[in-house]
Every structure is written in C-alpha cells, then in structure tokens.
Design an enzyme around this catalytic site. Sequence first.
Site, PDB file in Angstrom:
ATOM      1  N   HIS A  20       0.805  -1.237   0.000  1.00 20.99           N
ATOM      2  CA  HIS A  20       0.000   0.000   0.000  1.00 20.99           C
ATOM      3  C   HIS A  20       0.839   1.288   0.000  1.00 20.99           C
ATOM      4  O   HIS A  20       0.728   2.149   0.866  1.00 20.99           O
ATOM      5  CB  HIS A  20      -1.102   0.003   1.060  1.00 20.99           C
ATOM      6  CG  HIS A  20      -0.715  -0.157   2.506  1.00 20.99           C
ATOM      7  ND1 HIS A  20       0.232   0.615   3.122  1.00 20.99           N
ATOM      8  CD2 HIS A  20      -1.207  -0.978   3.450  1.00 20.99           C
ATOM      9  CE1 HIS A  20       0.312   0.265   4.393  1.00 20.99           C
ATOM     10  NE2 HIS A  20      -0.545  -0.698   4.618  1.00 20.99           N
TER      11      HIS A  20
ATOM     12  N   HIS B 165      -5.045  -9.866  13.712  1.00 25.26           N
ATOM     13  CA  HIS B 165      -5.080  -8.587  12.988  1.00 25.26           C
ATOM     14  C   HIS B 165      -5.906  -8.791  11.725  1.00 25.26           C
ATOM     15  O   HIS B 165      -5.679  -9.749  10.979  1.00 25.26           O
ATOM     16  CB  HIS B 165      -3.636  -8.190  12.656  1.00 25.26           C
ATOM     17  CG  HIS B 165      -3.486  -6.890  11.934  1.00 25.26           C
ATOM     18  ND1 HIS B 165      -4.414  -5.897  11.967  1.00 25.26           N
ATOM     19  CD2 HIS B 165      -2.469  -6.428  11.140  1.00 25.26           C
ATOM     20  CE1 HIS B 165      -4.001  -4.876  11.237  1.00 25.26           C
ATOM     21  NE2 HIS B 165      -2.834  -5.181  10.721  1.00 25.26           N
TER      22      HIS B 165
ATOM     23  N   GLU C 189      -6.145  -6.897   8.972  1.00 25.50           N
ATOM     24  CA  GLU C 189      -5.710  -6.376   7.664  1.00 25.50           C
ATOM     25  C   GLU C 189      -5.586  -7.560   6.697  1.00 25.50           C
ATOM     26  O   GLU C 189      -5.257  -8.680   7.093  1.00 25.50           O
ATOM     27  CB  GLU C 189      -4.394  -5.587   7.795  1.00 25.50           C
ATOM     28  CG  GLU C 189      -4.130  -4.770   6.540  1.00 25.50           C
ATOM     29  CD  GLU C 189      -3.130  -3.615   6.709  1.00 25.50           C
ATOM     30  OE1 GLU C 189      -2.503  -3.488   7.780  1.00 25.50           O
ATOM     31  OE2 GLU C 189      -2.985  -2.834   5.740  1.00 25.50           O
TER      32      GLU C 189
ATOM     33  N   ASP D  96      -3.606  -8.736   4.536  1.00 24.01           N
ATOM     34  CA  ASP D  96      -2.419  -9.589   4.360  1.00 24.01           C
ATOM     35  C   ASP D  96      -2.434 -10.742   5.374  1.00 24.01           C
ATOM     36  O   ASP D  96      -1.695 -11.718   5.216  1.00 24.01           O
ATOM     37  CB  ASP D  96      -1.109  -8.788   4.443  1.00 24.01           C
ATOM     38  CG  ASP D  96      -1.041  -7.812   5.588  1.00 24.01           C
ATOM     39  OD1 ASP D  96      -2.097  -7.398   6.105  1.00 24.01           O
ATOM     40  OD2 ASP D  96       0.081  -7.440   5.982  1.00 24.01           O
TER      41      ASP D  96
ATOM     42  N   HIS E  30      -1.294  -1.680  14.741  1.00 19.97           N
ATOM     43  CA  HIS E  30      -1.527  -0.345  14.212  1.00 19.97           C
ATOM     44  C   HIS E  30      -2.960  -0.135  13.714  1.00 19.97           C
ATOM     45  O   HIS E  30      -3.263   0.922  13.134  1.00 19.97           O
ATOM     46  CB  HIS E  30      -0.524  -0.042  13.090  1.00 19.97           C
ATOM     47  CG  HIS E  30      -0.760  -0.869  11.842  1.00 19.97           C
ATOM     48  ND1 HIS E  30      -1.021  -0.285  10.624  1.00 19.97           N
ATOM     49  CD2 HIS E  30      -0.827  -2.189  11.615  1.00 19.97           C
ATOM     50  CE1 HIS E  30      -1.191  -1.221   9.707  1.00 19.97           C
ATOM     51  NE2 HIS E  30      -1.085  -2.387  10.283  1.00 19.97           N
TER      52      HIS E  30
ATOM     53  N   ASP F 160       1.834  -7.516  13.490  1.00 21.15           N
ATOM     54  CA  ASP F 160       2.765  -6.658  12.743  1.00 21.15           C
ATOM     55  C   ASP F 160       3.941  -6.154  13.590  1.00 21.15           C
ATOM     56  O   ASP F 160       4.999  -5.815  13.045  1.00 21.15           O
ATOM     57  CB  ASP F 160       2.021  -5.433  12.198  1.00 21.15           C
ATOM     58  CG  ASP F 160       1.158  -5.746  10.980  1.00 21.15           C
ATOM     59  OD1 ASP F 160       1.330  -6.818  10.385  1.00 21.15           O
ATOM     60  OD2 ASP F 160       0.320  -4.903  10.622  1.00 21.15           O
TER      61      ASP F 160
ATOM     62  N   TYR G  91      10.200  -0.446   8.326  1.00 16.88           N
ATOM     63  CA  TYR G  91       8.843  -0.907   8.666  1.00 16.88           C
ATOM     64  C   TYR G  91       8.240  -0.020   9.761  1.00 16.88           C
ATOM     65  O   TYR G  91       7.099   0.442   9.653  1.00 16.88           O
ATOM     66  CB  TYR G  91       8.898  -2.368   9.136  1.00 16.88           C
ATOM     67  CG  TYR G  91       7.533  -2.976   9.280  1.00 16.88           C
ATOM     68  CD1 TYR G  91       6.921  -3.609   8.199  1.00 16.88           C
ATOM     69  CD2 TYR G  91       6.824  -2.886  10.469  1.00 16.88           C
ATOM     70  CE1 TYR G  91       5.651  -4.136   8.305  1.00 16.88           C
ATOM     71  CE2 TYR G  91       5.554  -3.407  10.588  1.00 16.88           C
ATOM     72  CZ  TYR G  91       4.977  -4.035   9.501  1.00 16.88           C
ATOM     73  OH  TYR G  91       3.708  -4.548   9.618  1.00 16.88           O
TER      74      TYR G  91
ATOM     75  N   HIS H  39       5.374 -10.620   9.982  1.00 13.87           N
ATOM     76  CA  HIS H  39       6.194 -10.322   8.785  1.00 13.87           C
ATOM     77  C   HIS H  39       7.674 -10.484   9.129  1.00 13.87           C
ATOM     78  O   HIS H  39       8.131  -9.961  10.151  1.00 13.87           O
ATOM     79  CB  HIS H  39       6.011  -8.872   8.324  1.00 13.87           C
ATOM     80  CG  HIS H  39       4.638  -8.546   7.831  1.00 13.87           C
ATOM     81  ND1 HIS H  39       4.106  -9.061   6.681  1.00 13.87           N
ATOM     82  CD2 HIS H  39       3.685  -7.716   8.336  1.00 13.87           C
ATOM     83  CE1 HIS H  39       2.886  -8.567   6.497  1.00 13.87           C
ATOM     84  NE2 HIS H  39       2.612  -7.768   7.485  1.00 13.87           N
TER      85      HIS H  39
HETATM   86 FE1  FEO Z   1      -1.242  -4.379   9.292  1.00 12.88          FE
HETATM   87 FE2  FEO Z   1       0.653  -6.900   8.122  1.00 12.88          FE
HETATM   88  O1  FEO Z   1      -0.894  -5.872   8.249  1.00 12.88           O
END
Ligand code: FEO
Length: 402
Positions: free
Chosen positions: A28, A82, A84, A86, A148, A167, A195, A228
């Site tokens: 993004h 989370h 999101e 991904d 986040h 994250d 990051y 990640h």
């Molecule tokens: Fe906030 Fe890895 O997504």
Amino acid sequence: MEEVFRAVKVTDRVYWVGVIDWALRNFHGYTTREGSTYNAYLILADKVTLIDTVKAPYREELLARVASVIDPRKIDYVVSNHSEMDHSGSLAWVIEVVKPEKVLASVMGAKALKEHFHWDVEVVPVKSGDEVDLGGMKLSFIETRMLHWPDSMFSYLEGEEVLFSQDAFGMHLASSELFADELDRGLLEREAATYYANILLPYSPLVLKLLARVRETGLKPRVVATDHGPIWRRGEDIAWILGLYERWALQKPTKKAVVVYDTMWGSTALMARTLADGLAAGGAQVKLMPLEGSHRSDVAAEILDAGALLVGSPTLNNNLFPSVADILTYLRGLRPQNLIGAAFGSYGWSGESVKQVREVLEAMKVEVVGEVKSKYVPTREVLQECYSLGLQIAQRLVEGDE
Ligand code: FEO
C-alpha cells in the site's frame, strides 16, 4: 502441494506455516524492495490452533504447510490477531475448508472482520487477560489497539512462552532464513526501521505505553513470532528489537538533517545542495533526497532518526510540485515528532510553493526555522541565504545533540 510446502518447527509445539512473498514490491504505497512474508503459526495442542492466515492468493500454500504436519480439518481454533487483508485475506476460505470449532479475535477484531468481509461467521471476541485452554497449554490475549489498527492484538502461549505479535517487531523481508539469528543485524535493523517508520511511527506514544506494560507484567517471551519477516528466538535479539522500538518511539532528535526536494530546471536542486553544504559545514549529518530517485518510504525511514527536515519545491501552476505534495501528504500522516525544518524553492512569477511547504510543515508541528525563495535561477545572494540557513539549522542540531 503437501510434498512441496513444509511447515517449519519453531518450538516443540509451534510450527511456522506462512508464506514467503519474494515478489512483493508495493505494500500500500510502501516500496518493499526485499519482498515480505505473511507468517501464520500452528499450535499443536489438544486444541489445534492456527494463528492468523495469509494474503488471499497464497491460501493453498498455507494449508499445504499445515498439512505437512497435521490434517487441516483437525484445526479446532483459528485466532485472528489482525484483520488487515495480508493476514485475513484467506480467513473466510480457511474457515470454510477447516470448519473450526471457534474463530477468535479481539473485540474490535470481531467487529472489523464482520465489517470488512460482510460475513455471517461467528467470531468469539476476546479481551486483554482472557485465556483459552488448549488442553494443558493456555493461550492468552493482549489487545494492542491502534498498533496499528483498532483490532490489533497479541496472543501469548504459556508453557512455550511464544508471543505472537502480529505486525509489531516485524519487517518486510523475504528470506529463506526464518529466524532473525540467521540474518545480518545491519539488514534486520534497516528493514525493521523502515517498517517502523512507514507503519508504526504515528502510534509511537502507544508503543511506549505498550513497552511499559510489557515491563510491568514481567512478560518474558522466549520467542517473538511476528506476522512479517524473521522470528526472534534468542533473548539477546528480543532485547535488541525491543530497545530499537523504544528508541524509535522516543524520536529523540539527532544531528541528522534530511533535505527532500524536487526540481524543474535545476534551481531548487542547486538551493538544496547549497543548504546541504551549509548544514555539513555546521556539523550536521546530511542526507539529500531528490524525489526523482527517492521513494516516499525511504524518505520516511531516513526521517525516523533525524533532527531536521528541509523541504524544497518549485512552483508549478500556482502549486506544489506533485512529487513534493505526495511526500508531504505521506509524511504528515506519519506524524514524525521533534523536528526543526525549513522550506525553500524556486519560482518564475507567482511562487506559492514555499508558503505551501511551510504550511504543511507547521501543520506537522515541525518548527520552521526559516525559508528561502528564489525567483528563477538562484543569485549569489540567494545561495548565500541558503548556506546561512543550513549553518543555522546545523547549529541548532549540534546544540541539541550535546
Ligand atoms: Fe497491518 Fe501486516 O498488516
């Protein structure tokens, strides 16, 4: 697929079942030159538990890794730390295939998943301090709202002392080495800082509160399993990344000045180089970032440990140069703290850009020390003004660093 994609053992009962996305270059708007991973974890307890899923196109790879250790239909619980995409992009499909007994998420996560996917799946909301018995092992939860996203939470596996941190403490780094101790510290620091700057910087006050909370509770994870990049499994590495988070969250200014600019015919670039000369002569550490070759996510990473931000823009059609408008919009959203700065730029006849840069910097709470405008090509006097402003900013940085 099962023969190809294998799970990797993290502790006696925990396996990594994620995906390495070697090809990812744009997250993004954040340039991910090193790709990324979407980490998911399988806990082999009486109640077999899957922590998080992966980006939708990789869903079969996730279940193939699960299948290398256990039949995926034996998964009892799925935890979404989370929402999101991904990490949740393949959640609906996984639920359909696996048919787990329970899907768990934070209170905000249960809401977010419903709103995100417009589905009817029942998600059990959990709060900080709630525990789930996996059969001889307990999984507890810590809500980390706005770290986040509102839904973000950590899960902690007692007995194995594994903190699943979604994250947080992660990085966009694809590597066949899955553990941080197998990778170079310089690379880890660069990618973790990038990051942090691009994802977590706006929430730095909450990061400091979370670190204090972790200290107070005496939580001492043996493994920090992020969503990640590599997994932290050595005490010294966990202490190191926690220390870096504290430093980045504090944003204590340094002697570093970042000069960001774009140029039409070279005049704003000449002003930028002259400012850089003055900054260096005054003892500042200078990083010049022409926007023609610097991506916004790299600029954000450089600002993470800077003390000054100087932004230059030519005037184009009574406006900021588009690339400068882009970087200012991006940086404003990231809310860096404790910066001094300056606005500069060349113009032909109307010259609005410097005022516009200044306004955005002030809205970001950057203390604007000065500004320089140049009508067309900078004269000797204008360049002298740039040099003096560079010297003045350097002096402030050096004094602040003492
Ligand atoms: Fe906030 Fe890895 O997504």
